[in-house]
Design a protein around this motif. Sequence first.
Motif, mmCIF file in Angstrom:
data_model
loop_
_atom_site.group_PDB
_atom_site.id
_atom_site.type_symbol
_atom_site.label_atom_id
_atom_site.label_comp_id
_atom_site.label_asym_id
_atom_site.label_seq_id
_atom_site.Cartn_x
_atom_site.Cartn_y
_atom_site.Cartn_z
ATOM 1 N N SER A 1 -10.852 0.236 -28.262
ATOM 2 C CA SER A 1 -11.070 -1.194 -28.432
ATOM 3 C C SER A 1 -12.054 -1.410 -29.580
ATOM 4 O O SER A 1 -12.560 -0.458 -30.174
ATOM 5 C CB SER A 1 -11.608 -1.816 -27.135
ATOM 6 O OG SER A 1 -12.823 -1.193 -26.753
ATOM 7 N N GLU A 2 -12.349 -2.655 -29.895
ATOM 8 C CA GLU A 2 -13.219 -2.968 -31.028
ATOM 9 C C GLU A 2 -14.651 -2.488 -30.771
ATOM 10 O O GLU A 2 -15.188 -2.681 -29.684
ATOM 11 C CB GLU A 2 -13.232 -4.478 -31.280
ATOM 12 C CG GLU A 2 -11.930 -5.032 -31.843
ATOM 13 C CD GLU A 2 -11.615 -4.476 -33.219
ATOM 14 O OE1 GLU A 2 -12.562 -4.345 -34.035
ATOM 15 O OE2 GLU A 2 -10.450 -4.156 -33.472
ATOM 16 N N PRO A 3 -15.273 -1.838 -31.783
ATOM 17 C CA PRO A 3 -16.669 -1.404 -31.624
ATOM 18 C C PRO A 3 -17.617 -2.593 -31.631
ATOM 19 O O PRO A 3 -17.310 -3.648 -32.192
ATOM 20 C CB PRO A 3 -16.896 -0.511 -32.847
ATOM 21 C CG PRO A 3 -15.926 -1.018 -33.870
ATOM 22 C CD PRO A 3 -14.724 -1.467 -33.092
ATOM 23 N N GLU A 4 -18.762 -2.418 -30.993
ATOM 24 C CA GLU A 4 -19.780 -3.466 -31.001
ATOM 25 C C GLU A 4 -21.144 -2.855 -30.720
ATOM 26 O O GLU A 4 -21.261 -1.875 -29.989
ATOM 27 C CB GLU A 4 -19.474 -4.549 -29.971
ATOM 28 C CG GLU A 4 -19.296 -4.052 -28.558
ATOM 29 C CD GLU A 4 -18.956 -5.166 -27.582
ATOM 30 O OE1 GLU A 4 -19.892 -5.797 -27.067
ATOM 31 O OE2 GLU A 4 -17.753 -5.390 -27.348
ATOM 32 N N ASP A 5 -22.168 -3.414 -31.350
ATOM 33 C CA ASP A 5 -23.563 -2.981 -31.146
ATOM 34 C C ASP A 5 -23.752 -1.489 -31.381
ATOM 35 O O ASP A 5 -24.507 -0.815 -30.654
ATOM 36 C CB ASP A 5 -24.036 -3.350 -29.736
ATOM 37 C CG ASP A 5 -23.998 -4.852 -29.485
ATOM 38 O OD1 ASP A 5 -24.251 -5.600 -30.442
ATOM 39 O OD2 ASP A 5 -23.702 -5.259 -28.349
ATOM 40 N N GLY A 6 -23.055 -0.941 -32.376
ATOM 41 C CA GLY A 6 -23.224 0.464 -32.703
ATOM 42 C C GLY A 6 -22.542 1.417 -31.753
ATOM 43 O O GLY A 6 -22.794 2.629 -31.784
ATOM 44 N N LEU A 7 -21.672 0.905 -30.892
ATOM 45 C CA LEU A 7 -20.962 1.734 -29.928
ATOM 46 C C LEU A 7 -19.459 1.562 -30.068
ATOM 47 O O LEU A 7 -18.964 0.502 -30.453
ATOM 48 C CB LEU A 7 -21.381 1.356 -28.496
ATOM 49 C CG LEU A 7 -22.860 1.525 -28.148
ATOM 50 C CD1 LEU A 7 -23.139 0.963 -26.760
ATOM 51 C CD2 LEU A 7 -23.285 2.989 -28.225
ATOM 52 N N ARG A 8 -18.729 2.636 -29.772
ATOM 53 C CA ARG A 8 -17.270 2.586 -29.729
ATOM 54 C C ARG A 8 -16.823 2.730 -28.278
ATOM 55 O O ARG A 8 -17.430 3.471 -27.506
ATOM 56 C CB ARG A 8 -16.662 3.723 -30.560
ATOM 57 C CG ARG A 8 -16.913 3.600 -32.053
ATOM 58 C CD ARG A 8 -16.558 4.898 -32.756
ATOM 59 N NE ARG A 8 -15.204 5.331 -32.452
ATOM 60 C CZ ARG A 8 -14.768 6.586 -32.628
ATOM 61 N NH1 ARG A 8 -15.592 7.526 -33.053
ATOM 62 N NH2 ARG A 8 -13.514 6.892 -32.358
ATOM 63 N N TYR A 9 -15.754 2.017 -27.949
ATOM 64 C CA TYR A 9 -15.249 2.035 -26.578
ATOM 65 C C TYR A 9 -13.797 2.500 -26.567
ATOM 66 O O TYR A 9 -12.960 1.956 -27.294
ATOM 67 C CB TYR A 9 -15.358 0.645 -25.951
ATOM 68 C CG TYR A 9 -16.779 0.151 -25.854
ATOM 69 C CD1 TYR A 9 -17.590 0.510 -24.786
ATOM 70 C CD2 TYR A 9 -17.327 -0.661 -26.856
ATOM 71 C CE1 TYR A 9 -18.907 0.074 -24.701
ATOM 72 C CE2 TYR A 9 -18.640 -1.103 -26.770
ATOM 73 C CZ TYR A 9 -19.425 -0.737 -25.699
ATOM 74 O OH TYR A 9 -20.716 -1.164 -25.623
ATOM 75 N N VAL B 1 -17.744 5.674 -23.663
ATOM 76 C CA VAL B 1 -18.632 4.997 -24.601
ATOM 77 C C VAL B 1 -19.132 6.042 -25.593
ATOM 78 O O VAL B 1 -19.721 7.053 -25.182
ATOM 79 C CB VAL B 1 -19.816 4.324 -23.884
ATOM 80 C CG1 VAL B 1 -20.704 3.600 -24.885
ATOM 81 C CG2 VAL B 1 -19.306 3.355 -22.819
ATOM 82 N N LEU B 2 -18.859 5.818 -26.887
ATOM 83 C CA LEU B 2 -19.197 6.785 -27.923
ATOM 84 C C LEU B 2 -20.201 6.208 -28.905
ATOM 85 O O LEU B 2 -20.263 4.987 -29.098
ATOM 86 C CB LEU B 2 -17.936 7.196 -28.706
ATOM 87 C CG LEU B 2 -16.687 7.572 -27.916
ATOM 88 C CD1 LEU B 2 -15.544 7.889 -28.872
ATOM 89 C CD2 LEU B 2 -16.967 8.769 -27.023
ATOM 90 N N ASP B 3 -20.978 7.084 -29.525
ATOM 91 C CA ASP B 3 -21.850 6.683 -30.624
ATOM 92 C C ASP B 3 -20.958 6.375 -31.829
ATOM 93 O O ASP B 3 -20.142 7.213 -32.237
ATOM 94 C CB ASP B 3 -22.816 7.820 -30.948
ATOM 95 C CG ASP B 3 -23.827 7.433 -32.010
ATOM 96 O OD1 ASP B 3 -23.414 7.227 -33.174
ATOM 97 O OD2 ASP B 3 -25.024 7.353 -31.699
ATOM 98 N N ALA B 4 -21.095 5.179 -32.384
ATOM 99 C CA ALA B 4 -20.222 4.767 -33.485
ATOM 100 C C ALA B 4 -20.438 5.607 -34.735
ATOM 101 O O ALA B 4 -19.526 5.756 -35.561
ATOM 102 C CB ALA B 4 -20.444 3.286 -33.804
ATOM 103 N N GLY B 5 -21.631 6.169 -34.885
ATOM 104 C CA GLY B 5 -21.930 6.934 -36.085
ATOM 105 C C GLY B 5 -21.334 8.324 -36.098
ATOM 106 O O GLY B 5 -20.640 8.711 -37.045
ATOM 107 N N ASN B 6 -21.566 9.097 -35.019
ATOM 108 C CA ASN B 6 -21.116 10.490 -35.014
ATOM 109 C C ASN B 6 -20.024 10.791 -33.996
ATOM 110 O O ASN B 6 -19.547 11.927 -33.912
ATOM 111 C CB ASN B 6 -22.311 11.421 -34.774
ATOM 112 C CG ASN B 6 -23.090 11.063 -33.511
ATOM 113 O OD1 ASN B 6 -22.551 10.516 -32.562
ATOM 114 N ND2 ASN B 6 -24.394 11.356 -33.510
ATOM 115 N N GLY B 7 -19.639 9.798 -33.208
ATOM 116 C CA GLY B 7 -18.564 9.999 -32.240
ATOM 117 C C GLY B 7 -18.973 10.757 -30.988
ATOM 118 O O GLY B 7 -18.113 11.107 -30.165
ATOM 119 N N ASP B 8 -20.276 11.019 -30.823
ATOM 120 C CA ASP B 8 -20.715 11.740 -29.624
ATOM 121 C C ASP B 8 -20.434 10.913 -28.374
ATOM 122 O O ASP B 8 -20.623 9.694 -28.351
ATOM 123 C CB ASP B 8 -22.217 12.031 -29.697
ATOM 124 C CG ASP B 8 -22.538 13.194 -30.614
ATOM 125 O OD1 ASP B 8 -21.607 13.890 -31.031
ATOM 126 O OD2 ASP B 8 -23.735 13.395 -30.910
#
Length: 253
Positions: free
Chosen positions: A139-147, A165-172
């Motif tokens: 889904s759409e990322p928000e607040d520096g997070l990917r879902y 819930v993933l870190d938008a920067g490194n995908g962790d």
Amino acid sequence: MSQQQTESRVSRGNWGRRTSVWVFSFSLVAGTAVLPAAGPGADSSSAPRFLSPSDEVLTSYRAFRRMHAKSEKFNQEGWLDAWTEMDSNGFRYTIVSERGSDYVRNKVLKAVLRREQEIVAGGADRAALTEENYTFSESEPEDGLRYVLLKPKRKDVMLVEGRMVLDAGNGDLLRVEGKLSKNPSFWTSLVNVIRHFAKLDGVRVPVSTESVAKVKFAGESRLDVFYQYESINGRPVSVAARRMLASAGVGNR
């Protein structure tokens, strides 16, 4: 026997049956909530593309585990600390300390550890975040997070219907949250689980789990589990990794 004594016996009997329902249901729930994202020997090639492909597969660990279970309705709770180990030989544990309700400690917390031992022996890959177990959609990322939405491919008490819930920067991977795709017993109407993860020295591991179950006749019950790792994949956890977890407050709650 007087009417008052009879009523007292009936009351104690009902309490005992309802407590047994809670213990049986919640021990099943809790046993599904403490497993890592993948078990020993899991194939990283089957992991979803959303997760970092550079993650080293978890094959073994030794960790100090803090566990706490509570039933609000019965006003019972218990705590247990144990050293836990997992490798190609299975899952083992040594209880270090325990306190609180004997019933909760013996019938819930210790039952959780025994249940995990059985699950690992039977193959924990059925709980892994892989294409074999889930359909993934972002889904759409928000607040520096990917879902990433999780849709289990089968009804299974080991699988979660919810999201990663993933870190938008490194995908962790930061956490997995949702409800069990199948309730573990007739007595449970809803089981919500949040599994928190961290990458320690290049390996993704669970660092805490929160489980809340609604049990018929017993109300809401909760289990919290926290991990403090001593070694991962045969290597001591680095000072930097320990500091990172300490700064996040993991294991201190």
